[in-house]
Motif scaffolding. Structure first.
Motif, PDB file in Angstrom:
ATOM      1  N   PRO A  11       0.800  -1.231   0.000  1.00  0.00           N
ATOM      2  CA  PRO A  11       0.000   0.000   0.000  1.00  0.00           C
ATOM      3  C   PRO A  11       0.832   1.279   0.000  1.00  0.00           C
ATOM      4  O   PRO A  11       0.271   2.366  -0.129  1.00  0.00           O
ATOM      5  N   ILE A  12       2.157   1.176   0.136  1.00  0.00           N
ATOM      6  CA  ILE A  12       2.997   2.372   0.183  1.00  0.00           C
ATOM      7  C   ILE A  12       3.492   2.698  -1.217  1.00  0.00           C
ATOM      8  O   ILE A  12       4.355   2.013  -1.780  1.00  0.00           O
ATOM      9  N   LEU A  13       2.944   3.760  -1.796  1.00  0.00           N
ATOM     10  CA  LEU A  13       3.218   4.111  -3.184  1.00  0.00           C
ATOM     11  C   LEU A  13       4.687   4.443  -3.421  1.00  0.00           C
ATOM     12  O   LEU A  13       5.263   4.054  -4.441  1.00  0.00           O
ATOM     13  N   ARG A  18       9.789   3.101  -6.322  1.00  0.00           N
ATOM     14  CA  ARG A  18      11.226   2.828  -6.300  1.00  0.00           C
ATOM     15  C   ARG A  18      11.533   1.452  -6.884  1.00  0.00           C
ATOM     16  O   ARG A  18      12.476   1.291  -7.657  1.00  0.00           O
ATOM     17  N   ILE A  19      10.729   0.457  -6.559  1.00  0.00           N
ATOM     18  CA  ILE A  19      10.932  -0.894  -7.093  1.00  0.00           C
ATOM     19  C   ILE A  19      10.759  -0.890  -8.606  1.00  0.00           C
ATOM     20  O   ILE A  19      11.555  -1.488  -9.345  1.00  0.00           O
ATOM     21  N   LEU A  23      13.890  -1.948 -11.102  1.00  0.00           N
ATOM     22  CA  LEU A  23      13.830  -3.252 -11.772  1.00  0.00           C
ATOM     23  C   LEU A  23      13.108  -3.224 -13.107  1.00  0.00           C
ATOM     24  O   LEU A  23      13.153  -4.204 -13.855  1.00  0.00           O
ATOM     25  N   GLY A  24      12.441  -2.111 -13.419  1.00  0.00           N
ATOM     26  CA  GLY A  24      11.601  -2.066 -14.611  1.00  0.00           C
ATOM     27  C   GLY A  24      12.346  -2.200 -15.922  1.00  0.00           C
ATOM     28  O   GLY A  24      11.731  -2.454 -16.954  1.00  0.00           O
ATOM     29  N   GLY A  25      13.666  -2.027 -15.911  1.00  0.00           N
ATOM     30  CA  GLY A  25      14.416  -2.164 -17.152  1.00  0.00           C
ATOM     31  C   GLY A  25      14.529  -3.590 -17.643  1.00  0.00           C
ATOM     32  O   GLY A  25      14.737  -3.824 -18.833  1.00  0.00           O
ATOM     33  N   GLN A  26      14.389  -4.557 -16.751  1.00  0.00           N
ATOM     34  CA  GLN A  26      14.566  -5.950 -17.148  1.00  0.00           C
ATOM     35  C   GLN A  26      13.468  -6.878 -16.635  1.00  0.00           C
ATOM     36  O   GLN A  26      13.380  -8.028 -17.033  1.00  0.00           O
ATOM     37  N   ASP A 115      15.748  -1.803  -0.865  1.00  0.00           N
ATOM     38  CA  ASP A 115      15.941  -3.091  -0.191  1.00  0.00           C
ATOM     39  C   ASP A 115      15.055  -4.174  -0.816  1.00  0.00           C
ATOM     40  O   ASP A 115      15.497  -5.300  -1.051  1.00  0.00           O
ATOM     41  N   VAL A 116      13.810  -3.820  -1.070  1.00  0.00           N
ATOM     42  CA  VAL A 116      12.883  -4.794  -1.667  1.00  0.00           C
ATOM     43  C   VAL A 116      13.335  -5.149  -3.083  1.00  0.00           C
ATOM     44  O   VAL A 116      13.278  -6.310  -3.491  1.00  0.00           O
TER      45      VAL A 116
END
Length: 253
Positions: A11-13, A18-19, A23-26, A115-116
């Protein structure tokens, strides 16, 4: 190339953004703020991995993960992260929780978005290595999984194996986004700010909590510049009402 997908239920936007950036590049990073949103996304596409925050709008992350397991089946890696209240969680307790809630790992710590991201990437890379081991006819190492299931269970699906084999050796570069124009920039709410606001919303409706919500500072107040320059409209809207700022404002021509 088929990319692995990760569904983040958090729930924390600020943490989710950040995640997605890191990571969205791959990796295809899907996000849901609640179990309802996660269920809708799973009906469209079963992810390679589920990353579930222990903190949820209703119930808690372990129970949410167990319910989602019924939808995603055995071929999905599930990890729950978040610091529980009360006593420190031992390794034995983590293993028992993983077994009871049918997940593969439980990280009982307060993690920020980076961290996630690191946790997700480590799990995916390990899964990719285990794919190579299994396809080489060798036995995978199940010691990193905290529940009863094995890598053979997780990687039995050919689609899952093909998604993981596409991972590169290097960690993906962050996705670069175009910055906002100066007049629209502000200090974004931090994950800690979001957490504090969520805790206040969930607290009993007492006089003190209602006062906290009604007096919450949505935009961080600013002081007018000391160099005599003309303040912008954005500056005026965000200026703290203090004697010093009023003196600066009315002394300008």
């Amino acid at each position: 190339m088929i990319r692995p997908s990760v569904l983040v239920v958090d729930p924390i936007l600020g943490r989710v953004k950040r995640i997605q950036m890191e990571l969205g590049g791959q990796v295809d990073v899907l996000a849901a703020a609640s179990i309802d949103g996660a269920q809708r996304l799973i009906q469209v596409r079963i992810p390679t991995m589920l990353a579930v925050s222990l903190q949820q709008k209703t119930s808690h992350g372990l129970a949410v993960a167990a319910e989602l397991r019924q939808l995603v089946g055995d071929g999905c890696l599930i990890s729950v992260y978040g610091r529980p209240t009360g006593q420190k969680v031992t390794s034995r307790a983590r293993a028992k929780a993983a077994e009871h809630y049918q997940i593969d790992s439980f990280v009982p710590a307060q993690l920020n978005g980076s961290d996630v991201s690191a946790m997700i990437w480590a799990h995916l890379k390990e899964a990719a290595r285990e794919v190579d081991i299994i396809e080489a006819g060798k036995e995978p190492d199940d010691s990193s999984l905290q529940g009863r299931r094995s890598w053979n269970d997780l990687l039995a699906n050919a689609k899952t194996r093909s998604e993981l084999k596409g991972l590169g050796e290097a960690r993906p570069e962050p996705v670069i986004t175009r910055p906002l124009p100066p007049e629209l920039r502000g200090d974004p709410a931090t994950e800690e700010d979001d957490q504090e606001f969520l805790d206040t919303l969930r607290s009993p409706p007492t006089k003190s909590t209602l006062k906290a919500l009604l007096t919450r500072e949505i935009v961080a107040g600013k002081d007018l510049p000391d160099d005599g320059s003309r303040p912008s409209w954005s500056d005026l809207l965000q200026t703290r009402v203090t004697a010093d700022n009023l003196k600066k404002l009315f002394s300008r021509s």
